[in-house]
Design a protein around this motif. Sequence first.
Motif, PDB file in Angstrom:
ATOM      1  N   LEU A  51       0.858  -1.177   0.000  1.00 50.11           N
ATOM      2  CA  LEU A  51       0.000   0.000   0.000  1.00 50.11           C
ATOM      3  C   LEU A  51       0.898   1.232   0.000  1.00 50.11           C
ATOM      4  O   LEU A  51       1.473   1.615   1.022  1.00 50.11           O
ATOM      5  N   VAL A  87      -2.443   4.236  -2.831  1.00 53.90           N
ATOM      6  CA  VAL A  87      -3.533   4.583  -1.920  1.00 53.90           C
ATOM      7  C   VAL A  87      -3.490   6.072  -1.604  1.00 53.90           C
ATOM      8  O   VAL A  87      -2.512   6.768  -1.902  1.00 53.90           O
ATOM      9  N   ILE A 110      -8.499   3.577   2.624  1.00 55.80           N
ATOM     10  CA  ILE A 110      -7.526   2.488   2.620  1.00 55.80           C
ATOM     11  C   ILE A 110      -8.101   1.252   3.303  1.00 55.80           C
ATOM     12  O   ILE A 110      -7.847   0.120   2.880  1.00 55.80           O
ATOM     13  N   THR A 113     -10.071  -0.351   0.697  1.00 61.11           N
ATOM     14  CA  THR A 113      -9.154  -0.960  -0.270  1.00 61.11           C
ATOM     15  C   THR A 113      -8.679  -2.312   0.241  1.00 61.11           C
ATOM     16  O   THR A 113      -8.640  -3.303  -0.506  1.00 61.11           O
ATOM     17  N   MET A 114      -8.324  -2.382   1.513  1.00 63.78           N
ATOM     18  CA  MET A 114      -7.859  -3.637   2.105  1.00 63.78           C
ATOM     19  C   MET A 114      -8.996  -4.647   2.193  1.00 63.78           C
ATOM     20  O   MET A 114      -8.829  -5.838   1.914  1.00 63.78           O
ATOM     21  N   ALA A 122      -0.379  -6.961   4.198  1.00 59.25           N
ATOM     22  CA  ALA A 122      -0.150  -5.611   3.685  1.00 59.25           C
ATOM     23  C   ALA A 122       1.170  -5.063   4.201  1.00 59.25           C
ATOM     24  O   ALA A 122       1.504  -5.210   5.384  1.00 59.25           O
ATOM     25  N   LEU A 135      -2.704   4.756   7.627  1.00 57.71           N
ATOM     26  CA  LEU A 135      -2.568   3.359   7.228  1.00 57.71           C
ATOM     27  C   LEU A 135      -2.603   2.427   8.432  1.00 57.71           C
ATOM     28  O   LEU A 135      -3.145   1.322   8.352  1.00 57.71           O
TER      29      LEU A 135
END
Length: 580
Positions: A51, A87, A110, A113-114, A122, A135
């Motif tokens: 990421l 990201v 994010i 996204t994950m 990650a 993050l």
Amino acid sequence: MTFTPAPWPRQLRSQHWYGGTSRDAIYHRGWMKNQGYPHDLFDGRPVIGILNTWSDLTPCNGHLRELAEKVKAGVWEAGGFPVEVPVFSASENTFRPTAMMFRNLAALAIEETMRGQPIDGAVLLVGCDKTTPSLLMAAASTDIPSIVVTGGPMLNGYFRGERVGSGTHLWKFSEAVKAGEMTQEEFLEAEASMSRSTGTCNTMGTASTMASMAEALGMALSGNAAIPAVDSRRRVMAQLSGRRIVQMVKDDLKPSDILTKPAFENAIRTNGAIGGSTNAVIHLLAIAGRVGVDLTLDDWDRCGRDVKTIVNLMPSGAYLMEEFFYAGGLPVVLKRLGEAGQLHKDALTVSGMTIWDEVRDVVNWNEDVILPADKPLTEQGGIAVLRGNLAPRGAVLKPSAASPHLLVHRGRAVVFEDIDDYKARIEDEALDIDETCVMVMKNCGPKGYPGMAEVGNMGLPPKVLRKGITDMVRISDARMSGTAYGTVVLHTSPEAAAGGPLAVVRDGDFIELDVPNRRLHLDIPDAELAARLAEWRPTHEVPTSGYAWLHQAHVEGADTGADLDFLKGCRGNPVGKDSH
């Protein structure tokens, strides 16, 4: 803490996308194969999402694409399948109104996204101030195995033989220009020395503080925090982290296994020892809220009060991050805390080892930079949490960056209703202010600015600076850059825009600051304070659409981390339904 790895092999999360021979699996694999990936990459090996918060408009992170390639190499070596995922990157030096307003948006984006993509682990590739907490917040929410790799600080700056700290000297030189001690031409000349390589601020600002917090929490490999951005060892750290995340996935070593209450207490004490940024308070509270750990401002005061600041770095001290790395970096600090009985030694890290096992044998190579315990920079270096009728839910101050003679002070308030009012009046020679006064600024908190900008370290009036005065007591509901310094009370809660007592402070009121006794008091009768609050009406702008509306409607106070109220608690990462 003892960690028991999960049995291996087992079905990985990514196999719900790529495994089998169904139409849906062929759909997912087939599109990926247009990049030239062979079929056996989809056979059940861990898919690692890198990421990446690289952006041309995030100069601190401008080298992260290069680091991503080293992470990929490590993932390939360990038998994983690396996929780089750009990201949201909240740049500290370009985003308006403030990058802090977008920390929560980045964390939300994010997280999804994950949650919504076929990754089993990650690598959080971060650097600039808000990218690290955002993050970490996303990883805490989803609980996918994750490891932090920071971009590292830039090299030392030098101007006319003097070390120049990025950020710290910006404030220093700017005040010198206003005081007539430096010309505008000299300031422009100094600009070229402030940021002479890629990387984050070279002071113990928020970026270096949060890199240190990630390591102290156990979410980064030991030694990660201080390696300069351009040092070859930074690339080695990236590659080793790529290798390690593959094994973390196989072991099912998740953020919730690492981000425990003892880990946060380790980070709080570390922040005191390094003279870290007050911004760490808000970020750690938010990360803890995401993973479901009960962390409060009282924990900050309890854990940090007796910690000595032993890292001699700007803005509190004399050196910069380059020297910190050469001296041994954060592992030396953690070892000192362990020797002082101020470290939970059995806290687990992403290495699979305890934090004490990581640092017990390290050596301090420069005791001018990492000071001996009996010669600290500050005896009590933790964040001071102040309370009183002006801050019922707390306010914070960084003692290591404050002037000792102002830690107990009573002064007349000079009030600015917001940042625009401050800018309009601060250079007015007719402003009724001197060095004994207390500067107060309102409506700069999470709701009020909106986003809670780094404007709390208000520059002093030129007529005070010309006297040779460099510090005054300043109070606001704003934040302060981690590179800044001064006797500055921040994060006053509840904020003015939410109807906190700060909203009703008036010119001429007297305010008492007593840091040793953790007191912040507006010296008016209780009945008068209650009457003022009853008459108060909000004056800040209320957005009508977009993310600004969402943020202002749902952001919590600084005292709990200024996160969005609907994102608290670890929600985990169920596979969910395939929509095809």
